[in-house]
Design an enzyme around this catalytic site. Sequence first.
Site, mmCIF file in Angstrom:
data_model
loop_
_atom_site.group_PDB
_atom_site.id
_atom_site.type_symbol
_atom_site.label_atom_id
_atom_site.label_comp_id
_atom_site.label_asym_id
_atom_site.label_seq_id
_atom_site.Cartn_x
_atom_site.Cartn_y
_atom_site.Cartn_z
ATOM 1 N N ARG A 1 -6.138 3.891 47.892
ATOM 2 C CA ARG A 1 -7.196 4.394 46.727
ATOM 3 C C ARG A 1 -7.491 3.033 45.889
ATOM 4 O O ARG A 1 -8.483 2.997 45.550
ATOM 5 C CB ARG A 1 -6.096 5.255 45.831
ATOM 6 C CG ARG A 1 -6.795 5.883 44.561
ATOM 7 C CD ARG A 1 -6.008 6.821 43.771
ATOM 8 N NE ARG A 1 -6.421 6.994 42.550
ATOM 9 C CZ ARG A 1 -7.463 8.053 42.133
ATOM 10 N NH1 ARG A 1 -7.725 8.801 42.989
ATOM 11 N NH2 ARG A 1 -7.705 8.164 40.941
ATOM 12 N N LEU B 1 -13.767 8.203 39.704
ATOM 13 C CA LEU B 1 -12.739 9.006 40.634
ATOM 14 C C LEU B 1 -12.150 9.767 39.954
ATOM 15 O O LEU B 1 -11.474 9.639 38.910
ATOM 16 C CB LEU B 1 -11.705 7.904 41.145
ATOM 17 C CG LEU B 1 -12.107 6.909 42.524
ATOM 18 C CD1 LEU B 1 -11.317 5.436 42.553
ATOM 19 C CD2 LEU B 1 -12.525 7.494 43.848
ATOM 20 N N SER B 2 -11.731 11.069 40.663
ATOM 21 C CA SER B 2 -10.815 12.289 40.080
ATOM 22 C C SER B 2 -9.322 11.662 40.273
ATOM 23 O O SER B 2 -9.051 10.910 41.016
ATOM 24 C CB SER B 2 -11.026 13.332 40.596
ATOM 25 O OG SER B 2 -12.397 13.681 40.322
ATOM 26 N N ALA B 3 -8.586 12.347 39.582
ATOM 27 C CA ALA B 3 -7.012 12.020 39.729
ATOM 28 C C ALA B 3 -6.606 12.581 41.023
ATOM 29 O O ALA B 3 -6.993 13.270 41.697
ATOM 30 C CB ALA B 3 -6.432 12.596 38.473
ATOM 31 N N TYR C 1 -7.894 15.676 43.830
ATOM 32 C CA TYR C 1 -8.148 15.416 45.269
ATOM 33 C C TYR C 1 -7.416 16.254 46.321
ATOM 34 O O TYR C 1 -7.653 16.667 47.100
ATOM 35 C CB TYR C 1 -8.296 14.067 45.556
ATOM 36 C CG TYR C 1 -9.584 13.210 45.073
ATOM 37 C CD1 TYR C 1 -10.728 13.939 45.075
ATOM 38 C CD2 TYR C 1 -9.513 11.934 44.288
ATOM 39 C CE1 TYR C 1 -11.974 13.388 44.560
ATOM 40 C CE2 TYR C 1 -10.426 11.559 43.739
ATOM 41 C CZ TYR C 1 -11.818 12.142 43.939
ATOM 42 O OH TYR C 1 -12.968 11.223 43.543
#
Length: 363
Positions: free
Chosen positions: A38, A63-65, A69
């Site tokens: 990540r 970016l989502s958490a 995801y």
Amino acid sequence: MGGAVSAGEDNDELIDNLKEAHYIKTELVEQAFRAIDRADYYLEEFKDNAYKDLAWKHGNIHLSAPCIYSEVMEALDLQPGLSFLNLGSGTGYLSSMVGLILGPFGVNHGVELHSDVIEYAKQKLDFFIKTSDSFDKFEFCEPSFVIGNCLEISPDCTQYDRVYCGAGVQKEHEDYMKSLLKVGGILVMPLEEKLTKITRTGPSAWETKKILSVSFAPLIQPNHADSGKARLVHLPPVAVRSLQDLARIAIRGTIKKIIHQEAMSKAGDGLKNPPRFKRRRVRRRRMETIVFLDKEVFASRISNPSEDNNNNSEDMEEERLEEEETKPSELKPDPPVNFLREKVLSLPLPDPLKYYLLYYREK
């Protein structure tokens, strides 16, 4: 959004935490998460936050958490050979993880509103293909990204097996999103503050499941102020693999089988694989006791002499172990060997062909 699990020291520890909290449930999803670090999708000055279960945004980059995801990947129920459309594809992090599962005969398309984010995603994709040893463990369905507003996709586009939207969808756009889906397909999107899974069970039949509460920025509405006309987004055609690509896939697959057979043979000779994850040690803490006398409160440490002796010896042992762990790296295990790369480079082939088999990987 995020913060559902503890921060990790590295990508593997973050995935361990997501598994422990049951966000990651299946082996395919776990493998994809472990294969792509990540932190590689963060700007250098923000990488200290990469393994926290938090969303990250800088300018148009988002970016989502990790927990979000994880839920999305599990809900999509991905399988090799499926077609996938990512609406608001962003950095390409999710699309790349999906591509590891879809394999070489899948379809992997993304639509992104911002041209600078598409350029960023292409750079990150190129970096992953050329430098990550994890890439050689999979047959990859490389994502293709196009610029445009995902609410303006051309009506003659093909439908997809799996669709994900990474922005909040208003109720008025729900049917539009459903129209992108094949019968039997799955759509995952934030709808009315809930991450929602919609399965198309027939031409006009749907099953809907609310997964969890989320907070996403809403989809940006098309702006036709300049021309008054919609700028239709044309998705890439579903192309047939070239004979050259098929040959590369077949050769890499054959070499992987040989490597697997050799590993099984060695395992049969009594060789064991090293442990995959580092051991975690729990440090004991001395408890404080609160004593109430009449109306006054005193904090004191009440201890047993034998316990003190045991604790002291345990603390000394822990300090010794910590000192050993901080010694120079000659005692640390060597990094894992990329056996596929070694096999390809040892073949009696011209260098350009070797590099082609390795997707032009950098040394």
